[in-house]
Motif scaffolding. Structure first.
Motif, PDB file in Angstrom:
ATOM      1  N   THR A  20       0.848  -1.179   0.000  1.00 40.48           N
ATOM      2  CA  THR A  20       0.000   0.000   0.000  1.00 40.48           C
ATOM      3  C   THR A  20       0.886   1.233   0.000  1.00 40.48           C
ATOM      4  N   LEU A  21       0.488   2.206  -0.768  1.00 40.93           N
ATOM      5  CA  LEU A  21       1.251   3.449  -0.930  1.00 40.93           C
ATOM      6  C   LEU A  21       0.338   4.632  -0.670  1.00 40.93           C
ATOM      7  N   ALA A  22       0.842   5.607   0.067  1.00 43.87           N
ATOM      8  CA  ALA A  22       0.121   6.860   0.299  1.00 43.87           C
ATOM      9  C   ALA A  22       1.027   8.009  -0.126  1.00 43.87           C
ATOM     10  N   ILE A  23       0.450   8.995  -0.787  1.00 35.44           N
ATOM     11  CA  ILE A  23       1.175  10.195  -1.204  1.00 35.44           C
ATOM     12  C   ILE A  23       0.607  11.367  -0.417  1.00 35.44           C
ATOM     13  N   SER A  24       1.500  12.170   0.152  1.00 33.94           N
ATOM     14  CA  SER A  24       1.060  13.309   0.950  1.00 33.94           C
ATOM     15  C   SER A  24       1.899  14.535   0.621  1.00 33.94           C
ATOM     16  N   PRO A  25       1.257  15.682   0.352  1.00 27.86           N
ATOM     17  CA  PRO A  25       2.020  16.917   0.141  1.00 27.86           C
ATOM     18  C   PRO A  25       2.358  17.567   1.479  1.00 27.86           C
ATOM     19  N   LEU A  26       3.574  18.092   1.565  1.00 32.52           N
ATOM     20  CA  LEU A  26       3.969  18.883   2.728  1.00 32.52           C
ATOM     21  C   LEU A  26       4.420  20.249   2.236  1.00 32.52           C
TER      22      LEU A  26
ATOM     23  N   LYS B  46       5.964  14.512  -9.880  1.00 38.28           N
ATOM     24  CA  LYS B  46       6.998  13.657  -9.303  1.00 38.28           C
ATOM     25  C   LYS B  46       7.005  13.702  -7.777  1.00 38.28           C
ATOM     26  N   ILE B  47       7.279  12.557  -7.203  1.00 40.87           N
ATOM     27  CA  ILE B  47       7.372  12.428  -5.761  1.00 40.87           C
ATOM     28  C   ILE B  47       8.797  12.784  -5.366  1.00 40.87           C
ATOM     29  N   HIS B  48       8.925  13.695  -4.418  1.00 45.24           N
ATOM     30  CA  HIS B  48      10.239  14.223  -4.044  1.00 45.24           C
ATOM     31  C   HIS B  48      10.957  13.400  -2.990  1.00 45.24           C
ATOM     32  N   LYS B  49      10.218  12.870  -2.041  1.00 45.53           N
ATOM     33  CA  LYS B  49      10.834  12.181  -0.906  1.00 45.53           C
ATOM     34  C   LYS B  49      10.044  10.922  -0.576  1.00 45.53           C
ATOM     35  N   ALA B  50      10.756   9.953  -0.014  1.00 44.13           N
ATOM     36  CA  ALA B  50      10.108   8.737   0.476  1.00 44.13           C
ATOM     37  C   ALA B  50      10.426   8.589   1.960  1.00 44.13           C
ATOM     38  N   ALA B  51       9.393   8.392   2.748  1.00 45.71           N
ATOM     39  CA  ALA B  51       9.579   8.160   4.179  1.00 45.71           C
ATOM     40  C   ALA B  51      10.031   6.724   4.393  1.00 45.71           C
ATOM     41  N   PRO B  52      10.663   6.462   5.524  1.00 46.05           N
ATOM     42  CA  PRO B  52      11.044   5.077   5.821  1.00 46.05           C
ATOM     43  C   PRO B  52       9.787   4.196   5.887  1.00 46.05           C
TER      44      PRO B  52
ATOM     45  N   LYS C 124       0.045  12.560   7.669  1.00 47.65           N
ATOM     46  CA  LYS C 124       0.664  13.847   7.336  1.00 47.65           C
ATOM     47  C   LYS C 124       1.316  14.480   8.561  1.00 47.65           C
ATOM     48  N   GLN C 125       0.673  14.354   9.714  1.00 48.56           N
ATOM     49  CA  GLN C 125       1.241  14.913  10.943  1.00 48.56           C
ATOM     50  C   GLN C 125       2.539  14.205  11.310  1.00 48.56           C
ATOM     51  N   TRP C 126       2.579  12.874  11.140  1.00 47.31           N
ATOM     52  CA  TRP C 126       3.801  12.102  11.397  1.00 47.31           C
ATOM     53  C   TRP C 126       4.923  12.564  10.466  1.00 47.31           C
ATOM     54  N   LEU C 127       4.602  12.748   9.189  1.00 47.00           N
ATOM     55  CA  LEU C 127       5.611  13.222   8.235  1.00 47.00           C
ATOM     56  C   LEU C 127       6.138  14.593   8.645  1.00 47.00           C
TER      57      LEU C 127
ATOM     58  N   VAL D 221       9.377  12.925  10.413  1.00 56.15           N
ATOM     59  CA  VAL D 221      10.213  12.476   9.285  1.00 56.15           C
ATOM     60  C   VAL D 221      10.886  13.653   8.580  1.00 56.15           C
ATOM     61  N   ALA D 222      10.121  14.655   8.181  1.00 59.58           N
ATOM     62  CA  ALA D 222      10.674  15.774   7.417  1.00 59.58           C
ATOM     63  C   ALA D 222      11.830  16.476   8.147  1.00 59.58           C
ATOM     64  N   PRO D 223      11.708  16.767   9.442  1.00 58.56           N
ATOM     65  CA  PRO D 223      12.839  17.418  10.124  1.00 58.56           C
ATOM     66  C   PRO D 223      14.121  16.578  10.102  1.00 58.56           C
ATOM     67  N   LYS D 224      13.993  15.264  10.192  1.00 62.33           N
ATOM     68  CA  LYS D 224      15.166  14.397  10.186  1.00 62.33           C
ATOM     69  C   LYS D 224      15.796  14.298   8.807  1.00 62.33           C
ATOM     70  N   MET D 225      14.975  14.533   7.761  1.00 59.60           N
ATOM     71  CA  MET D 225      15.480  14.414   6.398  1.00 59.60           C
ATOM     72  C   MET D 225      15.819  15.783   5.801  1.00 59.60           C
TER      73      MET D 225
END
Length: 75
Positions: A1-7, A38-44, A62-65, A69-73
């Motif tokens: 399963t794949l989810a795409i989320s904009p940040l 295009k998808i820019h980033k992939a979360a673990p 989205k809140q988790w990202l 995730v985003a701050p670490k990446m």
């Protein structure tokens, strides 16, 4: 399963993030997409948060990202 989320991104306006339960290959995923698609980033990989009916809890994802995730990446 794949989810795409904009940040939100201060420089680009937004970036698209992919989250899946298994590792992703962004190069393969982006094949044939237009630049704005295009998808820019992939979360673990991680289990996706779901409702009792099995739908993805997009707000929680989205809140988790955004928070973890985003701050670490570097975003």
């Amino acid at each position: 399963t794949l989810a795409i989320s904009p940040l939100e991104d201060p420089r680009d306006g937004h970036t698209l993030w992919a989250v899946a339960e298994t590792p992703l290959n962004l190069e393969k995923l982006n094949t044939g997409l237009l630049p704005h698609q295009k998808i820019h980033k992939a979360a673990p990989p991680r289990p996706l948060p779901r409702t009792n009916l099995g739908k993805i809890k997009r707000g929680e994802l989205k809140q988790w990202l955004k928070d973890e995730v985003a701050p670490k990446m570097g975003q």
